[in-house]
Design a protein around this motif. Structure first.
Motif, mmCIF file in Angstrom:
data_model
loop_
_atom_site.group_PDB
_atom_site.id
_atom_site.type_symbol
_atom_site.label_atom_id
_atom_site.label_comp_id
_atom_site.label_asym_id
_atom_site.label_seq_id
_atom_site.Cartn_x
_atom_site.Cartn_y
_atom_site.Cartn_z
ATOM 1 N N SER A 217 10.052 -3.133 8.528
ATOM 2 C CA SER A 217 8.711 -2.243 8.677
ATOM 3 C C SER A 217 7.663 -2.868 7.722
ATOM 4 O O SER A 217 7.978 -2.466 6.537
ATOM 5 N N PRO A 218 6.766 -3.209 8.240
ATOM 6 C CA PRO A 218 5.584 -3.860 7.134
ATOM 7 C C PRO A 218 4.792 -2.777 6.651
ATOM 8 O O PRO A 218 4.167 -1.869 7.629
ATOM 9 N N ALA A 219 4.236 -2.908 5.570
ATOM 10 C CA ALA A 219 2.910 -2.265 4.900
ATOM 11 C C ALA A 219 2.030 -3.129 4.656
ATOM 12 O O ALA A 219 2.241 -4.163 3.931
ATOM 13 N N ILE A 220 0.805 -2.871 5.447
ATOM 14 C CA ILE A 220 -0.335 -3.807 5.211
ATOM 15 C C ILE A 220 -1.457 -3.101 4.337
ATOM 16 O O ILE A 220 -1.803 -1.866 4.533
ATOM 17 N N VAL A 221 -1.754 -3.746 3.265
ATOM 18 C CA VAL A 221 -2.683 -2.853 2.416
ATOM 19 C C VAL A 221 -3.927 -3.778 2.737
ATOM 20 O O VAL A 221 -4.208 -5.113 2.658
ATOM 21 N N GLY A 222 -4.917 -2.999 3.254
ATOM 22 C CA GLY A 222 -6.035 -3.507 3.867
ATOM 23 C C GLY A 222 -7.118 -4.261 2.943
ATOM 24 O O GLY A 222 -7.159 -3.985 1.566
ATOM 25 N N THR A 223 -7.989 -4.763 3.216
ATOM 26 C CA THR A 223 -9.104 -5.590 2.472
ATOM 27 C C THR A 223 -9.793 -4.600 1.382
ATOM 28 O O THR A 223 -10.230 -4.645 0.532
ATOM 29 N N HIS A 224 -10.016 -3.367 2.061
ATOM 30 C CA HIS A 224 -10.716 -2.143 1.350
ATOM 31 C C HIS A 224 -9.935 -1.022 1.234
ATOM 32 O O HIS A 224 -10.326 0.129 0.780
ATOM 33 N N PRO A 249 9.310 1.085 3.851
ATOM 34 C CA PRO A 249 8.558 -0.146 3.865
ATOM 35 C C PRO A 249 9.591 -1.497 3.470
ATOM 36 O O PRO A 249 9.917 -1.253 2.420
ATOM 37 N N ASP A 250 9.666 -2.266 4.495
ATOM 38 C CA ASP A 250 10.627 -3.445 4.173
ATOM 39 C C ASP A 250 9.776 -4.562 3.506
ATOM 40 O O ASP A 250 10.481 -5.429 2.645
ATOM 41 N N TYR A 251 8.703 -4.821 3.538
ATOM 42 C CA TYR A 251 7.750 -5.944 2.802
ATOM 43 C C TYR A 251 6.415 -5.376 2.901
ATOM 44 O O TYR A 251 5.901 -4.436 3.805
ATOM 45 N N ALA A 362 -2.705 -11.443 8.290
ATOM 46 C CA ALA A 362 -1.458 -10.357 8.109
ATOM 47 C C ALA A 362 -1.005 -9.879 9.586
ATOM 48 O O ALA A 362 0.350 -9.862 9.952
ATOM 49 N N ILE A 363 -1.752 -9.967 10.555
ATOM 50 C CA ILE A 363 -1.501 -9.397 12.058
ATOM 51 C C ILE A 363 -0.354 -10.434 12.548
ATOM 52 O O ILE A 363 0.486 -10.244 13.105
ATOM 53 N N ALA A 364 -0.977 -11.382 12.330
ATOM 54 C CA ALA A 364 -0.040 -13.027 12.843
ATOM 55 C C ALA A 364 1.156 -12.783 11.917
ATOM 56 O O ALA A 364 2.348 -13.234 12.635
ATOM 57 N N ARG A 365 1.182 -12.558 10.985
ATOM 58 C CA ARG A 365 2.721 -12.536 10.047
ATOM 59 C C ARG A 365 3.600 -11.484 10.723
ATOM 60 O O ARG A 365 4.648 -11.619 10.786
ATOM 61 N N VAL A 366 2.856 -10.492 10.948
ATOM 62 C CA VAL A 366 3.747 -9.154 11.644
ATOM 63 C C VAL A 366 4.414 -9.568 12.768
ATOM 64 O O VAL A 366 5.549 -9.598 13.102
ATOM 65 N N ASN A 367 3.267 -10.226 13.644
ATOM 66 C CA ASN A 367 3.831 -10.602 15.083
ATOM 67 C C ASN A 367 4.601 -11.641 15.156
ATOM 68 O O ASN A 367 5.317 -12.091 16.167
ATOM 69 N N ARG A 368 4.811 -12.513 14.049
ATOM 70 C CA ARG A 368 6.030 -13.537 14.239
ATOM 71 C C ARG A 368 7.354 -13.130 14.057
ATOM 72 O O ARG A 368 8.203 -13.746 14.525
ATOM 73 N N GLY A 369 7.610 -11.834 13.686
ATOM 74 C CA GLY A 369 8.783 -11.320 13.471
ATOM 75 C C GLY A 369 9.049 -10.296 14.696
ATOM 76 O O GLY A 369 8.282 -9.888 15.514
ATOM 77 N N PRO A 370 10.459 -9.723 14.653
ATOM 78 C CA PRO A 370 10.871 -8.701 15.831
ATOM 79 C C PRO A 370 9.962 -7.592 15.544
ATOM 80 O O PRO A 370 9.477 -7.147 14.413
ATOM 81 N N ARG A 371 9.817 -6.771 16.775
ATOM 82 C CA ARG A 371 8.887 -5.524 16.756
ATOM 83 C C ARG A 371 9.382 -4.724 15.743
ATOM 84 O O ARG A 371 10.577 -4.149 15.896
ATOM 85 N N PRO A 372 8.680 -3.897 14.699
ATOM 86 C CA PRO A 372 9.558 -3.001 13.925
ATOM 87 C C PRO A 372 9.387 -1.694 14.187
ATOM 88 O O PRO A 372 8.768 -1.290 15.161
ATOM 89 N N LEU A 373 10.310 -0.925 13.633
ATOM 90 C CA LEU A 373 10.335 0.338 13.948
ATOM 91 C C LEU A 373 9.263 1.283 13.266
ATOM 92 O O LEU A 373 8.692 1.881 13.934
ATOM 93 N N GLY A 374 8.446 0.910 12.338
ATOM 94 C CA GLY A 374 7.441 1.447 11.514
ATOM 95 C C GLY A 374 6.599 0.343 11.111
ATOM 96 O O GLY A 374 6.917 -0.789 10.863
ATOM 97 N N LEU A 375 5.138 0.873 11.185
ATOM 98 C CA LEU A 375 4.251 -0.270 10.575
ATOM 99 C C LEU A 375 3.221 0.648 9.780
ATOM 100 O O LEU A 375 2.632 2.096 10.144
#
Length: 471
Positions: A217-224, A249-251, A362-375
């Motif tokens: 499950s990724p945590a994305i820290v946005g630009t703002h 949060p896994d990464y 960031a979106i492309a990095r998430v989508n390269r992996g298996p679909r996560p349980l949480g985002l």
């Protein structure tokens, strides 16, 4: 009694009880809440025994209050959930007196295979939905939490007959036999690899299955994003239960220019919450030696492949000299995809940091992996937030925090693809454990004759067909 005989007894009792009244469902829900409430201290003691140490306050929050909350929610709403649901019928049948509706009927006996990380909550959450739907329940507890399983087996008989709710314990062989039983529905919470075996076992009986698995499950820290707020909330979610949460949060994906600020924020937050670890009653141990060794090996693998690892150990404690399995937060930088901790779900206090340039990367990095349980997404840019929601697929999402969507009883909880199938919680759990029976009541007039459905066919049928196929 064998588990097959127990299933037969539960199914016979379920069929004899039909229709299951709202009063009977509420009574079972009330007894379920009482079972947990009355033995809260005993459950907390057993949880700490199973883990080597587990925060009592955390157990009260996640496994005691967290078990009673879905039961209370079901008690409040079950009458509305179970009400007959009117559906439309095709014109002009409704005008002629025909009616259609859906009745939600208990499936019968629900099997629950529970994991070790929240071994009370992840039993009672499914039980709440199954009881609300009018079912009987058999639970297979985890062999990694034998003390907690023993408490369930010791106290359940004071609140439930064995043909209402029963508990089965044992190792992998018992688990395999349990999964192969012809339940009316089977819910499994655990690792993706084991979930595949569960699905194979259930297939022989065509048992409908809900799989609650895991994933990265990724945590994305946005630009703002507010870095201080984001880092604190990520640290809370990562260190709860020592990271042993399917939704932890896994990464973290962070803009390259803000990486150091994020690491500083994570370190400050972890230090403030846990200034010491070894003797800290608030911090939980890793469940067993095997998992502790796994986590240590993965850190060694990452270090050997060039990662920088920053250990958050505010009091400079000697973990190597301790016989406890407590593990401090490890922040892993300069990670690469060939590292084991970037390929497998971590399930522990290890947090890789991944830099990105631009939200699409960031979106492309998430989508390269298996679909996560949480985002998880942190940020103030509405357009960026919308792009993350639209361009990623995950079981669920929490915005500006982590994990919290699982606590919202009126939201469905479940995975997608490798992170699971199906969902439960609230009304969605009620419907998962119910059979939606379609009922159609025909009008009194001879509709078949009116529509030309009786042979010999002629103009009336032709007219009916033209009405249905016209654009």
């Amino acid at each position: 009694m064998t588990i097959a005989a127990l299933l037969a007894a539960q199914r016979a009792a379920a069929m004899a009880e039909l229709p299951v009244t709202i009063a009977a469902r509420k009574d079972r829900l009330t007894r379920a809440a009482a079972m947990i409430r009355d033995h809260a201290g005993r459950f907390c003691d057993s949880l700490s025994e199973d883990f080597g140490h587990r925060s009592r306050d955390q157990s009260m929050l996640t496994d005691i209050a967290g078990s009673i909350a879905p039961i209370t929610h079901a008690l409040k709403h079950v009458e509305r959930w179970a009400a007959r649901e009117r559906r439309a019928v095709q014109f002009p049948l409704g005008l002629l007196g025909a009616r259609g509706w859906v009745e939600y009927q208990p499936k019968g006996v629900v099997g629950v295979i529970a994991p070790w990380n929240f071994p009370v909550n992840l039993v009672m959450g499914p039980v709440a939905g199954a009881f609300a739907a009018g079912n009987r329940v058999m639970v297979k507890t985890s062999e990694f939490t034998p003390a907690t399983a023993a408490v369930f087996e010791a106290v359940a008989g004071d609140y439930f007959a064995a043909d209402e709710l029963s508990f089965v314990s044992g190792g992998p062989e018992v688990g395999q036999a349990f999964a192969a039983l012809p339940f009316d529905h089977l819910l499994f919470t655990g690792a993706t690899g084991i979930g595949r075996h569960i699905l194979h076992a259930a297939a022989d009986n065509l048992t409908p299955v809900t799989l609650e698995l895991g994933g990265k499950s990724p945590a994305i820290v946005g630009t703002h994003a507010d870095i201080a707020q984001a880092s604190e909330r990520i640290a809370i979610g990562k260190m709860l239960n020592a990271g042993q949460i399917c939704l932890a949060p896994d990464y973290v994906l962070v803009p390259a220019a803000q990486e150091q600020a994020l690491v500083d924020g994570l370190t400050a937050a972890a230090t403030a919450m846990y200034p010491t670890l070894l003797a800290n009653p608030d911090y939980t141990s890793v469940i067993n030696d095997r998992h502790h060794r796994r986590l240590t090996d993965w850190l060694d693998d990452a270090r050997g492949k060039g990662a920088r690892i920053e250990t958050v150990n505010p009091a400079n404690e000697d973990f190597g000299a301790s016989n406890s399995r407590k593990m401090p937060l490890h922040i892993v930088r300069d990670v690469t995809d060939d590292m084991t901790l970037m390929q497998e779900e971590i399930f522990g206090p290890i947090l890789p940091i991944v830099r990105y340039e631009g939200i699409d990367a960031a979106i492309a990095r998430v989508n390269r992996g298996p679909r996560p349980l949480g985002l998880y997404y942190f940020g103030r840019d509405a357009g960026e937030r919308r792009r993350v929601l639209d361009r990623t697929v995950s079981g669920g999402v929490t915005l500006d925090d982590v994990v919290f969507h699982v606590s919202m009883e009126d939201l469905p909880f479940g995975g997608v693809g490798p992170s699971g199938m199906g969902s439960y919680h609230g009304i969605d759990g009620f419907r998962t454990f119910s059979h939606a029976k379609a009922v159609f009541k025909q009008a009194r007039i001879d509709v078949a004759k009116l529509a030309g459905l009786k042979p010999p066919y002629g103009r009336a049928l032709a007219a009916s067909v033209r009405r249905q196929i016209k654009e």
